[in-house]
Design an enzyme around this catalytic site. Structure first.
Site, PDB file in Angstrom:
ATOM      1  CD  GLU A 160      43.926  39.916  39.676  1.00 18.38           C
ATOM      2  OE1 GLU A 160      44.663  40.244  40.463  1.00 18.38           O
ATOM      3  OE2 GLU A 160      42.376  40.325  40.687  1.00 18.38           O
ATOM      4  CD  GLU A 268      37.434  37.951  41.581  1.00 18.29           C
ATOM      5  OE1 GLU A 268      37.419  38.990  42.533  1.00 18.29           O
ATOM      6  OE2 GLU A 268      37.717  37.624  40.910  1.00 18.29           O
TER       7      GLU A 268
HETATM    8  C1  GLA Z   1      41.428  39.122  43.248  1.00 21.02           C
HETATM    9  C2  GLA Z   1      40.703  37.342  42.500  1.00 21.02           C
HETATM   10  C3  GLA Z   1      39.867  37.013  44.260  1.00 21.02           C
HETATM   11  C4  GLA Z   1      39.789  37.756  45.475  1.00 21.02           C
HETATM   12  C5  GLA Z   1      40.131  38.631  45.047  1.00 21.02           C
HETATM   13  C6  GLA Z   1      40.237  39.212  46.782  1.00 21.02           C
HETATM   14  O1  GLA Z   1      40.047  39.341  42.795  1.00 21.02           O
HETATM   15  O2  GLA Z   1      40.647  37.537  40.766  1.00 21.02           O
HETATM   16  O3  GLA Z   1      39.879  35.445  43.604  1.00 21.02           O
HETATM   17  O4  GLA Z   1      41.447  37.278  45.975  1.00 21.02           O
HETATM   18  O5  GLA Z   1      41.176  39.113  44.675  1.00 21.02           O
HETATM   19  O6  GLA Z   1      39.287  38.489  47.536  1.00 21.02           O
END
Ligand code: GLA
Length: 371
Positions: A160, A268
């Site tokens: 990020e 994710e």
């Molecule tokens: C982001 C991070 C993850 C996690 C999510 C929330 O996407 O990359 O590691 O912390 O936020 O669960």
């Protein structure tokens, strides 16, 4: 050659015949990992809560070929103070996963959150000189990748680092960026390649399914490569909603990243059943309508959304390195606290009792189709 032929021509035919002949009850017993074996590995984001609940751990082993450690490899958890390495919790998770035959994806070497302040600021809260910060990054990455060199062969190097929405700069104005500019990202990739030359190195972010972050990510990768860094893949986090973004947009991103020679990790994946409505920059929080469970209609919409997503992933399976769910079941999802605190969400394929939802059956059915 013969193996290749079997895999490409015979197996899909047999699998389709098999999967479509099953009853709904039989389908609910099937393993996601097996169903998608010929396309890509399935993963889940896991933590100690999952390891400590035998039924959840069983679910992980049944459905996954790989896992991502949700929190316990992040900078503030493995090096809270200079040179103080606290690998115990991470080690437990990695060991359990490896013993279960699961591949472990490393997450994450650097992030603007869950990173200790000492890495970028002095005790008076002032930014450290860039060279000191870059030194901390190199030491940290060498320490973590070295520690896990035997067990982890792919890493999210930075997480990020790109700006959201309209922004004059491509980069998030984090402490890291304030202290060391673009060099902090470059240093992280160079250090990772040096620490473990064989490891796959990923850039990971949310919002990459649409613009402006799709183009920002492409510019970032280009700039890193031009400066001599190796970037093997990109993690599209895919924290999605039931109604957006459109499937075509997500496809656009997968194609653009693949064309840049990147492996794509859907890293994710979850699908919030709540629309995230904003008024200006304020998020509206009036959507507490699923506290008791999903309505039949929303359950079906979620199933349809997951089916569409997996069709898309299958279509691009040559470029998809893995598809990882965030996390194991609805009760464990961060979305129960984000973007609204303690609002019940139902974003995954398994409900709070670990029962497969309609979305699970939909995804299994899709796996039997030809991409
Ligand atoms: C982001 C991070 C993850 C996690 C999510 C929330 O996407 O990359 O590691 O912390 O936020 O669960």
């Amino acid at each position: 050659m013969k193996q290749m032929y079997l895999l490409t021509f015979i197996f899909p035919v047999l699998w389709t015949a098999f999967a479509t002949s099953l009853t709904a009850a039989e389908r609910s017993e099937m393993s996601l990992a097996q169903a998608f074996e010929r396309f890509f590995p399935i993963g889940m984001g896991i933590g100690p809560q999952d390891l400590n609940r035998p039924k959840v751990w069983q679910l992980v082993q049944h459905h996954c070929r790989q896992v991502t450690i949700e929190n316990h490899l992040k900078p503030s958890l493995v090096q809270p103070a200079p040179g103080l390495w606290t690998f115990e919790r991470g080690d437990e998770l990695v060991k359990a996963a490896r013993q279960a035959g699961l591949r472990v994806h490393g997450h994450t070497l650097l992030w603007h959150r869950q990173s200790p302040e000492w890495m970028v600021k002095d005790s008076d809260g002032r930014y450290l000189p860039a060279e000191v910060v870059l030194g901390h990054i190199r030491d940290h990455i060498q320490g973590v990748m070295g520690h896990y060199a035997r067990d982890i062969h792919s890493w999210d190097v930075v997480n990020e680092v790109l700006a959201d929405g309209p922004s004059p700069s491509d980069y998030r104005q984090s402490d890291w960026y304030q202290a060391a500019g673009f060099d902090y990202i470059l240093t992280a990739f160079l250090a990772a390649a040096e620490a473990q030359p064989q490891a796959l190195l990923f850039y990971n972010d949310y919002g990459l399914e649409t613009e402006p972050k799709r183009s920002r990510a492409l510019r970032l990768i280009e700039r890193l490569r031009a400066a001599g860094a190796r970037v093997d893949g990109i993690g599209i986090q895919a924290h999605l909603q039931i109604g957006s973004p459109p499937i075509e947009e997500i496809g656009e991103s997968i194609r653009a990243f693949a064309a840049a020679g990147l492996k794509v990790h859907i890293s994710e994946l979850d699908v919030s059943v709540h629309p995230w409505r904003r008024v200006g920059s304020e998020l509206l929080d009036e959507d507490r309508r699923y506290e008791e469970g999903l309505t039949h209609e929303t359950e079906q919409r979620l199933a349809q959304r997951y089916a569409d997503l997996f069709r898309l992933f299958m279509e691009h399976h040559q470029h998809i390195w893995a598809v990882t769910f965030w996390n194991t079941h609805d009760g464990r999802s961060w979305l129960n606290n984000f973007p609204v605190r303690s609002r019940v969400d139902h974003p995954l394929l398994f409900d709070r009792q670990l029962r497969p939802k309609q979305a699970f059956s939909a995804v299994i059915e899709v796996s039997a189709e030809s991409p």
